[in-house]
Design an enzyme around this catalytic site. Structure first.
Site, PDB file in Angstrom:
ATOM      1  CB  THR A  14      80.249  70.260  62.102  1.00 45.48           C
ATOM      2  OG1 THR A  14      79.728  70.974  60.964  1.00 45.48           O
ATOM      3  CG2 THR A  14      80.794  71.264  63.101  1.00 45.48           C
ATOM      4  NE  ARG A  42      72.684  74.545  58.862  1.00 46.62           N
ATOM      5  CZ  ARG A  42      73.195  73.325  58.969  1.00 46.62           C
ATOM      6  NH1 ARG A  42      72.940  72.596  60.028  1.00 46.62           N
ATOM      7  NH2 ARG A  42      73.953  72.812  58.001  1.00 46.62           N
ATOM      8  CB  SER A  43      78.015  74.446  62.353  1.00 47.74           C
ATOM      9  OG  SER A  43      77.092  73.553  61.799  1.00 47.74           O
ATOM     10  NE  ARG A 102      86.988  65.845  42.887  1.00 51.08           N
ATOM     11  CZ  ARG A 102      85.846  65.273  43.278  1.00 51.08           C
ATOM     12  NH1 ARG A 102      84.963  64.870  42.377  1.00 51.08           N
ATOM     13  NH2 ARG A 102      85.584  65.110  44.552  1.00 51.08           N
ATOM     14  CB  CYS A 130      84.704  58.693  47.249  1.00 52.72           C
ATOM     15  SG  CYS A 130      83.003  58.819  46.712  1.00 52.72           S
ATOM     16  CG  HIS A 243      81.773  54.071  47.505  1.00 45.72           C
ATOM     17  ND1 HIS A 243      80.652  54.139  48.309  1.00 45.72           N
ATOM     18  CD2 HIS A 243      81.952  55.334  47.020  1.00 45.72           C
ATOM     19  CE1 HIS A 243      80.183  55.379  48.316  1.00 45.72           C
ATOM     20  NE2 HIS A 243      80.956  56.121  47.558  1.00 45.72           N
TER      21      HIS A 243
END
Lengths: 336, 336
Positions: A14, A42-43, A102, A130, A243
């Site tokens: 979500t 919650r979702s 990573r 990113c 970006h």
């Protein structure tokens, strides 16, 4: 080709990146037999509109990954740390968008167009940050041909890099500013409308932020070259999406800007947008929502001469920097 | 001290910089006997509110500079070229904010804190470009002590650098964007709200913009060092006022970031705003309207090690980059 059916789970379905993952799955026409949308407590229990119709969202639990072949995680480092071991134990291959794994030596850090081969056979594959991913698309072809020695990066990062709520904060607080109402900040350390903040992620002992260090750490790991010297200044600016980065490189081999431009034209995942006489250069305005990273302002470096270039990139960080990259890794794994 | 009365003319008095000049004259308590506000035919014959009361604005003509000792020009390069010879012929010393004469060998390019001595005896003195001036405030003390070899600059420039109408365009078009109305652009090549434009001033044959080249040309001229290598990427971002710059330097002598920070603390025209643990760093939010240039994020370069630094500056380009610098030159000339 895999013979069994493909069951894919998306953790953080979500969220901003999760929704883009669904869009990329549709657009790249990835053949999925079963899609499991997972979210926090919650979702859980809600439904969401997706390009595949209205789907149920379930709260993630210990049994969520049973029978699941692949999972894309976009729910932050803490949730990745919690659920990746569970998914892997269930026999699921995890593609993780967070920074959780990573820097582990045994976890490949993958951009399919750069080092896709490292994804093969791995149980856990990390997506780069990113900012790193967007720069890497242009840097990799140049590194292969000219060998990069030094990389100087200054970033112009969009608010959505800090999540959907951060983007909302920019929009809401800009409205307040324009209507002479108090401008507040909660997602950002300072008010972001008509301002910039040279501070993304936490400061390290060496005075660099973690965001800045990620660019250095991850580029070296992905390119498999510890000898490259990389530095970065990461700055949040009042844009919504995509970006941008001003980059200077020093190369080992002699490089010509015209030749480099032609090289980049044929490189995957890049759109060369570089014609000053027609005012063509990368911008968030044109890079937002685009799968390819825009590269332009390519010119011979005033500092390194025929051993250097300067250029500018803009790329959609929710796509190339996250969702698209994850889905392209999935595509690669499925087609093995 | 000069014995005769001081009569000062301001050409472009009604413009963004002209108004700031009046503010600086007041704030620095410059003793002027007579103030002559000059503007184009269009604004001539009007009156304007100033810190010295309501004053008449006259259209500039061949006799405007008769009996005037000093003139500050802030009306663009074309008007400077037209009226500087007239003013000089009338015996007036001209301080010019435009780029019209900056690169003439016999015209000193002056920041009082850097090379004020060159202003002495000159009939025509040029103010540097705003981006150059803001960077120079931090670079000069470092150059004197460590000798700069290479300077890498990436800029984050405010819309008011393109004039008051450009700033208006950002505000008006941002309102349109937020109200789902069409976003237009006339002062900028592309819409600027929630966007950036890596294109300021015209493109040169080498792929750099004139704005980018100005930083290289002017820094070398001001510092009197042709051996320095300088490059710049100049980017317009959706801020109102104060330019920021991410800067990397390579030095000839060994440099330590803590020592450099202390050096900059005592340098004139600078405010060191550099404490990551307290989220203190330069920003347009805090630099706007400030006379001193903010310097922060000072750290050892990841690339040049003990022969390099990285840092970030924010400075009000209408003040340090234009009005304040001109008034400080005037102050210097008057006190001779």
């Amino acid at each position: 080709m895999l013979k069994h059916k493909i069951k894919l789970a998306i953790l953080g379905a979500t969220g901003a990146v999760g929704q883009e993952v669904l869009g990329c799955l549709k657009k790249l026409n990835i053949s999925i037999d079963e899609l499991v949308l997972l979210a926090s407590e919650r979702s859980g229990g809600t439904t969401m509109k997706t390009p595949f119709g209205k789907l149920n969202v379930r709260a993630v639990n210990e049994n969520s990954f049973d029978g699941v072949n692949f999972a894309i995680f976009s729910a932050g480092a803490e949730r990745s740390k919690q659920w990746a071991p569970v998914a892997i134990k269930a026999g699921c291959v995890v593609i993780d968008n967070s920074s959780a794994f990573r820097y582990q030596k045994d976890v490949p850090l993958v951009i399919p167009e750069i080092n896709g081969e490292r994804a093969r056979g791995a149980k856990l594959i990390a997506n780069p940050n990113c900012t790193t991913a967007i720069a890497a698309m242009a840097l990799w072809p140049l590194h292969k041909k000219y060998k990069l020695k030094k990389i100087f990066v200054a970033t112009y990062q969009a608010t959505s890099g800090a999540g959907a709520q951060a983007m909302r904060e920019l929009l809401d607080q800009t409205k307040n500013f324009l209507n002479d109402r108090p401008v507040r900040n909660s997602k950002f350390v300072y008010p972001i409308p008509f301002n910039l903040i040279p501070h993304i992620d936490v400061f390290q002992d060496n005075g660099y932020t973690k965001e800045e260090m990620k660019v250095a750490w991850e580029m070296k790991k992905m390119f498999g070259d510890d000898g490259m010297q990389i530095s970065c200044t990461a700055v949040r600016i009042p844009t919504l999406r995509a970006h941008s980065e001003a980059i200077v490189i020093e190369t080992e081999k002699s490089v010509n800007s015209d030749e480099a431009r032609e090289l980049l034209r044929t490189a995957p995942g890049i759109e060369v947008r570089d014609n000053p006489s027609q005012n063509l250069y990368p911008m968030p305005l044109t890079a937002s929502g685009k799968y390819d990273v825009e590269v332009g302002r390519i010119r011979q470096s005033l500092i390194f001469g025929d051993r250097g270039l300067e250029f500018f990139v803009s790329g959609d960080q929710l796509l190339r920097g996250a969702a698209l990259n994850a889905v392209k890794i999935l595509q690669l794994l499925i087609s093995q």
